[in-house]
Design an enzyme around this catalytic site. Structure first.
Site, short mmCIF file in Angstrom:
data_model
loop_
_atom_site.label_atom_id
_atom_site.label_comp_id
_atom_site.label_asym_id
_atom_site.label_seq_id
_atom_site.Cartn_x
_atom_site.Cartn_y
_atom_site.Cartn_z
N HIS A 82 -0.61 6.53 6.30
CA HIS A 82 -0.20 6.55 7.71
C HIS A 82 -1.22 7.24 8.61
O HIS A 82 -0.92 7.58 9.75
CB HIS A 82 1.17 7.23 7.88
N GLN A 131 -6.83 3.10 -0.03
CA GLN A 131 -6.62 2.01 0.90
C GLN A 131 -7.76 1.86 1.89
O GLN A 131 -7.82 0.85 2.60
CB GLN A 131 -5.30 2.18 1.65
N ILE A 149 0.86 -1.18 0.00
CA ILE A 149 0.00 0.00 0.00
C ILE A 149 0.90 1.23 0.00
O ILE A 149 1.66 1.45 0.94
CB ILE A 149 -0.92 0.01 1.24
#
Length: 235
Positions: A135, A110, A65
Site C-alpha cells: 500500500h 512487488q 499481490i
C-alpha cells in the site's frame, strides 16, 4: 484503524447485507471463512462481486499481490473455481507455507519488475491483478507499470486500501504529489488524449484503458485496445 473495526462478536454477513443491500456467493464465502484468516473492509465485498463475477467459472489467471495469512487466496479459489490459475506474491518468507494450497505462492517484491515478469511467465499470462500489497505509493505504481502491459485484453487491475494515498507514512498525503489519486487524474487525461495535444504521461497504459472506476479506497482499471473514437448521425 481501531475506530473502523467491526465488533468481533457481530454478524459480518448481516452487517454487509444491511448496509450495502448485498447478498452473494462471495459474501457467503467471506463470512463463512474458517481455519484461515482473511480480513476485508465490508464495502469491498459488493465491489469485488460487481467486477469479478463475470470471470467466475472460467479458466482465468489471477495474481494477488500480498498473501499475509493466506485467507484471501482461499476465498478467491472458492469464488472462481478449480479452473482458475491463482498465484499470490509476498516478500514474507513465511508465506511459503501457503504454496500449493489454494494457490501458488512466490516470494519476491512487488516493485521488482523482473520478478513480476517471471511470475506472469510462469502463470502463462494474467487476466486479473489484485494489489493488496504494501500500500506504499511507489510500490503501487511500480507494480502497475510493470504488470499492466502484461494484463490480457478484457482484463482487470484492482488496487485496494488506497486510503493510504492520504497518509504520509505510505508516501501519500492529502496535498501530496505522490498521492495515487493525483496520478489517476493524469491517467484520465491519457484516456482522453484523442481530444488534446498532450503526450501520454503513462505510455505503459496508452490506448489500453477502457474504464477507470474509483470507489472508497479502491481503484479498478479495465483493459482493452481502444480504437479511435467515431462519431455518427443516424436518422
Amino acid at each position: 484503524m481501531k475506530r473502523f473495526e467491526f465488533d468481533p462478536d457481530g454478524d459480518v454477513a448481516e452487517d454487509i447485507r444491511t448496509k450495502y443491500g448485498h447478498d452473494s456467493d462471495l459474501l457467503k464465502i467471506y463470512a463463512g471463512t474458517k481455519d484461515v484468516q482473511v480480513n476485508k473492509w465490508h464495502h469491498y465485498i459488493p465491489i469485488y462481486d460487481r467486477y469479478f463475477s463475470p470471470y467466475r467459472g472460467k479458466p482465468i489467471k489471477m495474481l494477488e499481490i500480498g498473501v499475509k495469512k493466506g485467507g484471501s487466496l482461499k476465498m478467491w479459489r472458492e469464488y472462481f473455481g478449480d479452473e482458475a490459475i491463482i498465484y499470490g506474491i509476498d516478500i514474507d518468507e513465511k508465506c511459503r507455507e501457503f504454496d500449493g494450497q489454494a494457490a501458488q505462492v512466490r516470494i519476491g517484491s512487488q516493485d521488482d519488475p523482473e520478478f513480476l515478469d517471471e511470475v506472469v511467465d510462469e502463470m502463462g499470462g494474467v487476466d486479473i491483478v489484485l494489489d493488496d500489497g504494501s500500500h506504499v505509493m511507489q510500490h503501487i505504481m511500480a507494480s502497475l507499470m510493470a504488470l499492466y502491459p502484461r494484463l490480457s485484453n478484457g482484463g482487470l487491475y484492482a488496487i485496494e486500501d488506497l486510503h493510504t494515498a492520504f497518509w504520509p507514512g505510505f508516501g501519500g498525503g492529502l496535498k501530496s504529489r505522490g498521492n495515487f489519486f493525483n496520478r489517476v487524474r493524469r491517467m484520465v487525461d491519457d484516456m482522453h488524449r484523442w481530444y488534446h495535444d498532450g503526450k501520454p504521461t503513462f505510455p505503459q497504459m496508452d490506448k489500453a484503458i477502457s474504464g477507470i472506476h474509483i470507489h472508497d479506497s479502491m481503484c479498478l482499471f479495465e483493459k482493452a485496445e481502444i480504437p479511435k473514437p467515431t462519431f455518427s448521425r443516424v436518422k
